[in-house]
Design a protein around this motif. Sequence first.
Motif, PDB file in Angstrom:
ATOM      1  N   GLY A  34      15.184  17.068  16.974  1.00  0.00           N
ATOM      2  CA  GLY A  34      13.811  17.266  16.025  1.00  0.00           C
ATOM      3  C   GLY A  34      12.214  16.206  17.170  1.00  0.00           C
ATOM      4  N   CYS A  35      13.225  16.019  18.341  1.00  0.00           N
ATOM      5  CA  CYS A  35      11.578  15.565  19.352  1.00  0.00           C
ATOM      6  C   CYS A  35      11.144  16.522  19.805  1.00  0.00           C
ATOM      7  CB  CYS A  35      12.617  14.739  20.650  1.00  0.00           C
ATOM      8  SG  CYS A  35      13.356  13.229  19.937  1.00  0.00           S
ATOM      9  N   PRO A  37      10.661  19.418  23.085  1.00  0.00           N
ATOM     10  CA  PRO A  37      10.526  19.338  24.197  1.00  0.00           C
ATOM     11  C   PRO A  37      10.122  18.566  25.547  1.00  0.00           C
ATOM     12  CG  PRO A  37      10.361  21.494  22.904  1.00  0.00           C
ATOM     13  CD  PRO A  37      10.188  20.537  22.115  1.00  0.00           C
ATOM     14  N   VAL A  38      10.306  17.849  27.310  1.00  0.00           N
ATOM     15  CA  VAL A  38       9.212  17.793  27.667  1.00  0.00           C
ATOM     16  C   VAL A  38       8.892  19.379  28.206  1.00  0.00           C
ATOM     17  CG1 VAL A  38       8.901  16.666  30.046  1.00  0.00           C
ATOM     18  CG2 VAL A  38      11.086  15.454  28.263  1.00  0.00           C
ATOM     19  N   GLY A  39       9.008  20.335  28.231  1.00  0.00           N
ATOM     20  CA  GLY A  39       8.165  21.304  29.075  1.00  0.00           C
ATOM     21  C   GLY A  39       6.638  21.635  28.230  1.00  0.00           C
ATOM     22  N   GLN A  40       7.073  21.008  26.702  1.00  0.00           N
ATOM     23  CA  GLN A  40       5.444  21.880  25.880  1.00  0.00           C
ATOM     24  C   GLN A  40       4.344  20.975  26.158  1.00  0.00           C
ATOM     25  OE1 GLN A  40       7.178  23.295  21.990  1.00  0.00           O
ATOM     26  NE2 GLN A  40       8.728  24.800  23.086  1.00  0.00           N
ATOM     27  N   CYS A  41       5.514  19.277  25.978  1.00  0.00           N
ATOM     28  CA  CYS A  41       4.100  18.417  26.232  1.00  0.00           C
ATOM     29  C   CYS A  41       2.940  18.177  26.853  1.00  0.00           C
ATOM     30  CB  CYS A  41       5.340  17.136  26.739  1.00  0.00           C
ATOM     31  SG  CYS A  41       6.472  16.427  25.988  1.00  0.00           S
ATOM     32  N   LEU A  46       0.834  12.379  22.537  1.00  0.00           N
ATOM     33  CA  LEU A  46       1.602  11.345  21.129  1.00  0.00           C
ATOM     34  C   LEU A  46       2.577  12.759  20.727  1.00  0.00           C
ATOM     35  CD1 LEU A  46       2.186   8.225  21.156  1.00  0.00           C
ATOM     36  CD2 LEU A  46       0.949   8.907  18.660  1.00  0.00           C
ATOM     37  N   VAL A  47       4.413  11.801  22.220  1.00  0.00           N
ATOM     38  CA  VAL A  47       5.499  12.391  21.526  1.00  0.00           C
ATOM     39  C   VAL A  47       7.193  11.828  21.438  1.00  0.00           C
ATOM     40  CG1 VAL A  47       4.766  14.372  22.629  1.00  0.00           C
ATOM     41  CG2 VAL A  47       5.522  12.599  24.326  1.00  0.00           C
ATOM     42  N   SER A  48       7.535  11.936  21.311  1.00  0.00           N
ATOM     43  CA  SER A  48       9.450  11.889  20.812  1.00  0.00           C
ATOM     44  C   SER A  48      10.157  13.064  22.174  1.00  0.00           C
ATOM     45  CB  SER A  48       9.497  11.474  19.412  1.00  0.00           C
ATOM     46  OG  SER A  48       8.740  10.613  18.867  1.00  0.00           O
ATOM     47  N   VAL A  99      12.507   8.600  24.027  1.00  0.00           N
ATOM     48  CA  VAL A  99      11.957   7.668  23.840  1.00  0.00           C
ATOM     49  C   VAL A  99      10.304   7.536  23.248  1.00  0.00           C
ATOM     50  CG1 VAL A  99      11.832   6.448  26.032  1.00  0.00           C
ATOM     51  CG2 VAL A  99      10.801   8.967  25.971  1.00  0.00           C
ATOM     52  N   SER A 100       9.269   7.094  23.020  1.00  0.00           N
ATOM     53  CA  SER A 100       8.063   7.598  22.376  1.00  0.00           C
ATOM     54  C   SER A 100       6.907   7.077  22.848  1.00  0.00           C
ATOM     55  CB  SER A 100       7.630   7.528  20.305  1.00  0.00           C
ATOM     56  OG  SER A 100       8.928   8.093  19.980  1.00  0.00           O
TER      57      SER A 100
END
Length: 123
Positions: A34-35, A37-41, A46-48, A99-100
């Motif tokens: 449910g995290c 994707p880094v590519g969409q950050c 604020l992300v996990s 990580v969050s």
Amino acid sequence: MSGPSPVRRLLRRLASTPDELEASELREGSAASGCTPVGQCRRGQLVSVSGRLRTVVYPPRTTAPNLEADLYDGSDVVTLVWLGRRSIAGIEPGRALTVSGRVAVRDDRKVIYNPYYELEPPR
């Protein structure tokens, strides 16, 4: 439809490089947890994120203590920076973790400073 047939999945695995297989496995694991994707950050979000540590840079004693690690989730890399730390037990290359934190951008790279982290059990 439920996805590609078992034969098609087998052929795709046989034709893929080890790096492509790892990226696919990491993307699937990140999606299952449910995290984001880094590519969409994006900056300020604020992300996990979940992935595997590719590199860990231990600072020399002569510089300010900042432990840095690159987390790869199959879509992109985010650099994790723990300010004031020279080492953290369990933070080592190849370790999976979630990580969050808030995404920043430094030198056109995504960075999360002092992230909250959870180590995944070793495989």
